[in-house]
Motif scaffolding. Structure first.
Motif, short mmCIF file in Angstrom:
data_model
loop_
_atom_site.label_atom_id
_atom_site.label_comp_id
_atom_site.label_asym_id
_atom_site.label_seq_id
_atom_site.Cartn_x
_atom_site.Cartn_y
_atom_site.Cartn_z
N MET A 1 0.84 -1.19 0.00
CA MET A 1 0.00 0.00 0.00
C MET A 1 0.88 1.25 0.00
SD MET A 1 -2.89 -1.47 -0.05
CE MET A 1 -3.94 -0.04 0.16
N THR A 2 0.46 2.30 -0.67
CA THR A 2 1.23 3.54 -0.71
C THR A 2 0.84 4.44 0.45
OG1 THR A 2 -0.44 4.52 -2.14
CG2 THR A 2 1.41 3.43 -3.22
N THR A 3 1.73 5.35 0.80
CA THR A 3 1.42 6.29 1.87
C THR A 3 0.45 7.36 1.38
OG1 THR A 3 3.41 7.53 1.31
CG2 THR A 3 3.58 5.91 3.07
N THR A 4 0.54 7.69 0.08
CA THR A 4 -0.41 8.63 -0.52
C THR A 4 -1.55 7.82 -1.13
OG1 THR A 4 1.36 10.18 -1.02
CG2 THR A 4 -0.71 10.46 -2.20
N ARG A 5 -2.75 8.06 -0.67
CA ARG A 5 -3.88 7.26 -1.13
C ARG A 5 -4.30 7.67 -2.54
NH1 ARG A 5 -8.72 7.26 2.41
NH2 ARG A 5 -8.93 5.05 1.94
N ALA A 9 -9.16 5.20 -3.72
CA ALA A 9 -9.14 4.78 -2.32
C ALA A 9 -9.74 5.84 -1.42
CB ALA A 9 -7.71 4.48 -1.89
N ALA A 10 -9.70 7.09 -1.86
CA ALA A 10 -10.22 8.18 -1.03
C ALA A 10 -11.72 8.06 -0.78
CB ALA A 10 -9.92 9.52 -1.69
N SER A 11 -12.40 7.21 -1.55
CA SER A 11 -13.84 7.07 -1.40
C SER A 11 -14.23 6.02 -0.36
CB SER A 11 -14.47 6.68 -2.75
OG SER A 11 -14.03 5.39 -3.16
N ILE A 12 -13.24 5.37 0.26
CA ILE A 12 -13.55 4.33 1.24
C ILE A 12 -12.89 4.65 2.58
CG2 ILE A 12 -13.77 2.53 -0.52
CD1 ILE A 12 -11.01 1.53 0.33
N ASP A 13 -13.35 3.97 3.62
CA ASP A 13 -12.79 4.13 4.95
C ASP A 13 -11.31 3.75 4.91
OD1 ASP A 13 -11.94 3.56 7.62
OD2 ASP A 13 -14.03 3.37 8.24
N PRO A 14 -10.41 4.64 5.33
CA PRO A 14 -8.97 4.33 5.28
C PRO A 14 -8.61 3.04 6.01
CG PRO A 14 -9.31 6.65 5.77
CD PRO A 14 -10.66 6.00 5.84
N LEU A 20 -9.93 -4.34 1.81
CA LEU A 20 -10.53 -4.34 0.47
C LEU A 20 -9.50 -4.79 -0.57
CD1 LEU A 20 -12.89 -3.69 -1.41
CD2 LEU A 20 -12.05 -1.31 -1.50
N ASP A 21 -8.27 -4.35 -0.41
CA ASP A 21 -7.19 -4.78 -1.30
C ASP A 21 -7.08 -6.31 -1.27
OD1 ASP A 21 -4.27 -5.65 -1.74
OD2 ASP A 21 -4.15 -3.56 -2.35
N GLY A 22 -7.09 -6.89 -0.07
CA GLY A 22 -6.98 -8.34 0.05
C GLY A 22 -8.16 -9.07 -0.55
N LEU A 23 -9.37 -8.52 -0.40
CA LEU A 23 -10.56 -9.13 -0.97
C LEU A 23 -10.49 -9.16 -2.49
CD1 LEU A 23 -13.51 -10.17 -0.89
CD2 LEU A 23 -14.24 -7.77 -0.77
N LEU A 75 -6.90 1.10 -7.37
CA LEU A 75 -7.09 1.32 -5.94
C LEU A 75 -5.76 1.59 -5.25
CD1 LEU A 75 -9.01 1.21 -3.42
CD2 LEU A 75 -8.47 -1.25 -3.30
N ARG A 76 -4.74 0.83 -5.60
CA ARG A 76 -3.43 1.01 -4.98
C ARG A 76 -2.78 2.32 -5.41
NH1 ARG A 76 -0.86 -5.14 -5.51
NH2 ARG A 76 -2.10 -6.07 -3.83
N GLY A 77 -2.92 2.68 -6.66
CA GLY A 77 -2.40 3.94 -7.14
C GLY A 77 -0.89 4.08 -7.03
#
Length: 264
Positions: A1-5, A9-14, A20-23, A75-77
């Protein structure tokens, strides 16, 4: 995961982002592995119609995998492409269900595995049909329209083999018994699952989805007098992989490893 979302990803609970990534990764790997494995039937299926059908099913699964990998990359960006996610990992980094580790085997094995996977995947997709993450919800809606035909195909063949006495039925039962310990690994507990449920990313925990799946397949198994898969030990259900998968990994990464710049 990156430090900058990423913007997506900004649309979901941090707190739920890693879960979610794992799913999504687990779903993509499931579709990719079974799609590539079943593509091996191209040219050698029992009859011409099934040669075409299995090739089409495999192509669908690989298409679903690509769409999921692309969603995950967005999502990962972090600049990683869908190709890189799909191909540039070691065998132990894949998160597909152990059910799909079993080798292609004969036609009975393929049908048994596909029936167990397609019905389980269908139940999982139901649990994502109302996901609070719109990009996943919309993708799942498209995938479900295609997957219902996969279930119909697998069910038709399962019934045909089960009702034909002698070798066809015997081979089917032997395949179901071999797959039984891993049959439910599609529902292996995910890291951060409680957050996924709490934030509405998935409707129910995997234990509830597994129970629904069992209720779905029980009438057919009872009616055909087939052995129901018992509740299995799901520990390592997505992290412990077999030698047949390592061989398959060597096959589907061979071109990428010989030409890392190739586009999938």
């Amino acid at each position: 995961m990156t430090t900058t979302r990423s913007a997506l990803a900004a649309s979901i609970d941090p707190a739920a982002e890693a879960a979610l990534d794992g799913l999504i990764l687990s779903m993509a790997d499931d579709e990719f592995v079974i799609g590539f494995s079943d593509s091996e039937w191209t040219g050698i299926a029992p009859i011409l119609e099934e040669d075409i059908a299995m090739s089409s099913l495999a192509q669908d699964e690989l298409g679903h995998a690509r769409a999921l990998y692309e969603l995950l990359a967005e999502l990962r960006g972090d600049g990683q492409t869908a190709d890189a996610v799909a191909y540039d990992r070691e065998p132990g980094d894949y998160r597909h269900a152990r059910l799909l580790d079993h080798g292609r085997g004969d036609w009975a094995m393929t049908i048994a595995r596909r029936y167990l996977y397609d019905t389980a995947d269908g139940t999982r997709l139901e649990g994502l049909a109302t996901s609070s993450f719109a990009p996943l919800r919309e993708l799942v809606d498209k995938i479900r329209r295609e997957e219902r035909y996969h279930v119909m195909h697998a069910t038709t063949w399962l019934e045909r083999l089960a009702r034909y006495p002698g070798e066809p039925r015997d081979r089917l039962i032997a395949s179901l018994e071999e797959l039984a310990p891993d049959a439910a690994t599609v529902f292996t507990l995910l890291d951060g699952e409680a957050l996924l449920v709490e934030t509405g990313l998935i409707a129910e925990p995997m234990t509830a989805l597994e129970a629904r799946w069992r209720a779905t397949i029980t009438p057919l198994f009872v009616g055909l007098d087939l052995p129901m898969p018992p509740p299995g030990d799901l520990d390592g259900g997505r992290t412990t992989h077999s030698e047949p998968f390592r061989w398959l990994w060597g096959e589907f990464t061979s071109v990428r490893r010989s030409d890392p710049g190739a586009i999938w």
